[in-house]
Design a protein around this motif. Structure first.
Motif, mmCIF file in Angstrom:
data_model
loop_
_atom_site.group_PDB
_atom_site.id
_atom_site.type_symbol
_atom_site.label_atom_id
_atom_site.label_comp_id
_atom_site.label_asym_id
_atom_site.label_seq_id
_atom_site.Cartn_x
_atom_site.Cartn_y
_atom_site.Cartn_z
ATOM 1 N N ASP A 1 -26.752 6.557 -4.906
ATOM 2 C CA ASP A 1 -26.071 5.471 -5.618
ATOM 3 C C ASP A 1 -26.582 4.110 -5.157
ATOM 4 N N LYS B 1 -28.559 1.177 -7.394
ATOM 5 C CA LYS B 1 -28.049 -0.198 -7.414
ATOM 6 C C LYS B 1 -29.115 -1.159 -6.896
ATOM 7 N N GLU C 1 -30.460 -4.005 -9.348
ATOM 8 C CA GLU C 1 -29.786 -5.285 -9.111
ATOM 9 C C GLU C 1 -30.293 -6.014 -7.869
#
Length: 115
Positions: free
Chosen positions: A68, A72, A76
């Motif tokens: 995860d 991310k 980002e």
């Protein structure tokens, strides 16, 4: 370069698995890196179906990066960081080298490295 099976000149050399007295280079194979990049691209593109393969999952585990967090970070990164990025020790060393008193984004680096 990768299509020709050659080392890309603008990257550190991929040297394979970690070992004692390791030479300067990235501690996994170029093919593993390319598979991780391909898996990641297939996940984040709307017109592709994909998942992290078993091989890429093992690589992320070796790098101590939860899946995860990897997704991310890859989607980002520019929003999460606007300065140096690394482990807390690396940030400390960097700041000491530049004689800076604060480690900007230390909390974010710690969060993404330790989860």
């Amino acid at each position: 370069a990768a299509l020709k099976g050659e080392q890309p000149k603008n990257l550190l050399p991929f040297i394979g698995n970690e070992r004692e007295n390791q030479p300067n280079g990235i501690a996994f194979y170029l093919t593993d890196y390319l598979e991780l990049v391909d898996d990641t691209g297939r996940i984040i593109r709307n017109d592709k179906r994909g998942a992290i393969s078993e091989n890429s999952a093992k690589l992320l585990t070796r790098l101590n990066i939860p899946h995860d967090n990897w997704l991310k970070l890859t989607t980002e990164f520019g929003k999460l960081f606007r300065g140096p990025v690394g482990t807390l020790q690396e940030l400390t060393d960097y700041c000491e080298h530049l004689e800076k008193r604060r480690r900007h984004f230390a909390a974010s680096c710690q969060h993404f490295h330790s989860n």
